[in-house]
Design an enzyme around this catalytic site. Sequence first.
Site, mmCIF file in Angstrom:
data_model
loop_
_atom_site.group_PDB
_atom_site.id
_atom_site.type_symbol
_atom_site.label_atom_id
_atom_site.label_comp_id
_atom_site.label_asym_id
_atom_site.label_seq_id
_atom_site.Cartn_x
_atom_site.Cartn_y
_atom_site.Cartn_z
ATOM 1 N N ASP A 184 101.974 10.443 57.706
ATOM 2 C CA ASP A 184 101.378 11.575 57.314
ATOM 3 C C ASP A 184 102.066 12.388 56.498
ATOM 4 O OD1 ASP A 184 99.239 13.549 58.083
ATOM 5 O OD2 ASP A 184 99.467 13.462 60.059
ATOM 6 N N HIS A 240 98.724 16.440 48.810
ATOM 7 C CA HIS A 240 98.917 16.910 50.167
ATOM 8 C C HIS A 240 98.977 15.503 51.175
ATOM 9 C CE1 HIS A 240 96.978 20.750 50.333
ATOM 10 N NE2 HIS A 240 96.783 20.421 49.007
HETATM 11 C C1 GDG Z 1 95.967 16.538 55.010
HETATM 12 C C2 GDG Z 1 97.076 15.514 55.266
HETATM 13 C C3 GDG Z 1 98.430 17.564 55.503
HETATM 14 C C4 GDG Z 1 91.326 18.954 63.710
HETATM 15 N N1 GDG Z 1 90.350 18.742 64.568
HETATM 16 C C5 GDG Z 1 89.701 19.706 64.587
HETATM 17 C C6 GDG Z 1 90.307 20.695 63.684
HETATM 18 N N2 GDG Z 1 91.395 20.079 63.196
HETATM 19 C C7 GDG Z 1 92.077 20.864 62.249
HETATM 20 C C8 GDG Z 1 93.640 20.981 62.941
HETATM 21 C C9 GDG Z 1 94.437 21.171 61.550
HETATM 22 C C10 GDG Z 1 93.561 20.272 60.441
HETATM 23 O O1 GDG Z 1 92.388 20.167 60.959
HETATM 24 C C11 GDG Z 1 94.042 19.116 60.505
HETATM 25 O O2 GDG Z 1 95.470 19.115 59.500
HETATM 26 P P1 GDG Z 1 96.321 17.953 59.512
HETATM 27 O O3 GDG Z 1 97.675 18.602 58.694
HETATM 28 O O4 GDG Z 1 96.692 17.760 60.791
HETATM 29 O O5 GDG Z 1 95.868 16.634 58.616
HETATM 30 P P2 GDG Z 1 94.608 16.148 57.535
HETATM 31 O O6 GDG Z 1 93.010 16.755 57.721
HETATM 32 O O7 GDG Z 1 94.718 14.753 57.620
HETATM 33 O O8 GDG Z 1 95.222 16.892 56.191
HETATM 34 C C12 GDG Z 1 98.035 16.218 56.197
HETATM 35 C C13 GDG Z 1 97.223 18.486 55.217
HETATM 36 O O9 GDG Z 1 96.278 17.783 54.550
HETATM 37 C C14 GDG Z 1 97.639 19.633 54.652
HETATM 38 O O10 GDG Z 1 98.436 19.885 53.419
HETATM 39 O O11 GDG Z 1 99.379 18.415 56.455
HETATM 40 O O12 GDG Z 1 99.228 15.488 55.962
HETATM 41 O O13 GDG Z 1 96.553 14.213 55.674
HETATM 42 O O14 GDG Z 1 94.321 22.396 61.021
HETATM 43 O O15 GDG Z 1 93.602 22.150 63.599
HETATM 44 N N3 GDG Z 1 89.699 21.888 63.632
HETATM 45 C C15 GDG Z 1 88.604 22.229 64.306
HETATM 46 N N4 GDG Z 1 87.868 21.169 65.270
HETATM 47 C C16 GDG Z 1 88.583 20.019 65.419
HETATM 48 O O16 GDG Z 1 88.039 19.115 66.176
HETATM 49 N N5 GDG Z 1 87.972 23.321 64.278
#
Ligand code: GDG
Length: 477
Positions: A367, A159
């Site tokens: 990322d 990921h």
């Molecule tokens: C890893 C990889 C890859 C965030 N703050 C809150 C919240 N979120 C949710 C967002 C989104 C998720 O968390 C974050 O996803 P990301 O993709 O931006 O980042 P990572 O957590 O680092 O994920 C990344 C991912 O895996 C999937 O393969 O895209 O590159 O690093 O859904 O909305 N959700 C809630 N409250 C928050 O304060 N409920």
Amino acid sequence: MSRLVVVSNRTADPRKAAAGGLAVAVKESLQQTGGLWFGWSGKLRDSESGTSGESDIKLQTVGNVQLATLDLTQEDHDTYYLGYSNKVLWPVFHYRLDLANFNVRFAAGYRRVNQLFARKLMSLLRPDDIIWVHDYHLIPLATELRALGCGNRIGFFLHIPMPPPLIMAAIPEHEWLMRSLFDYDLVGFQSEADVTHFAGYVESEAKADTLPGNRLRAFNRTLRVGAYPIGIDVDEFASLARSRDGVEMFGQIREEYSRRRLLLGVDRLDYSKGLPQRVHAFRELLAKYPENRNSATLIQIASPSREDVGAYDDLRVEMDSLCGAINGDYGELDWMPVRYIHRNVARKKLPGLYRASRVALVTPLRDGMNLVAKEFIAAQDPSDPGVLVLSRFAGAAEQLKEALLVNPYDTQGTALAIQRALTMSIEERTARHTALMQRIRQFDVHWWSSSFLADLSSTESSGDFRAVVSSSANLLN
Ligand code: GDG
């Protein structure tokens, strides 16, 4: 039909809305097919408890998904999870060699927990199960399963970004890690750039041969590799935006900011997400384009993450200070430039917040993909959409070319892009949004899981793994 067995560091209750990207996506693929989800319970246990001195597996059935979890000891948690996963692999894979802590105790704990996972999982496996292993915590799991005689088809998805060969080679155990990947049948990455980095590493370090059909041959094993950019459930997200909670949130924020223009950031508080650089760029926007003063407002949600790792603590202190300074320097009695929220916000509130924002700032330094970028697009009103300002160092930038792409280290360039986003005509906003929406719809989470699993099912297992296992498993001894 074969049963799907998913293995990830943590599991989640498939009935509940999951916060992280991985949990949402895995839940989605498992609910389609049913199956088993195996991982750490998130709980710690005494080293002495358990009948064999090891944690017992806890089984729980939730709809058509069986959850199998085990507890970890404090030592395993500190070395495998906090240590090797989050102080070695996470920083190095995000190019932050300065934050890595290479400690042999961490590597030993990482291997020990992967062996524990393999032993416990073996007792639950059926011969025709298809196993899908997720993320950097579990790179050597296939090697350990193979060592126990597992002949099942096993796929792995990373990921986070795959770094270029020179950065990868900074990890003392790099050879063991990369060789371990060859015990999988299919390895998926987020982007073509990641595939190129991996191929570059094995070609230069292991003299790998490139074969037709996206296959690489090294260490007497043939591995299929590919880019499977992860997506979101676009319809679910768009309908959340239209739901009662979504509409209420949207109305509330629009009313509160009726005289202002809202910019939004939603991230875990992680040094890979470029939060201080983003605040610097926002400050530059206020300094250089004064028409934004008393108007443009940045809401930055930074959900707490890995608080027991020191680098995250430093970041928290830095963000407190930067946000305090910008509010002190530019704030008015009736306007504060930054609303910084260091808490988790309920998932149902996010779509309304995204829809009410004129601009999303998704500006990580590095990322794997970044799902917030895709969620923002999905939540927009197509007739009056907001603009996505996206880091070129996010995996998502490979797909989302119609966003305004920025280098987050370039403060002035990012401020200029934000200004452009704030002043963009409705025609240009709509045209960009239509193209982006089409892309995230085509490559949504259903596409991601079904294309990975179809490729894994059709990949010929090369069947010669046993000969390789001993050499690969011994590299760390
Ligand atoms: C890893 C990889 C890859 C965030 N703050 C809150 C919240 N979120 C949710 C967002 C989104 C998720 O968390 C974050 O996803 P990301 O993709 O931006 O980042 P990572 O957590 O680092 O994920 C990344 C991912 O895996 C999937 O393969 O895209 O590159 O690093 O859904 O909305 N959700 C809630 N409250 C928050 O304060 N409920």
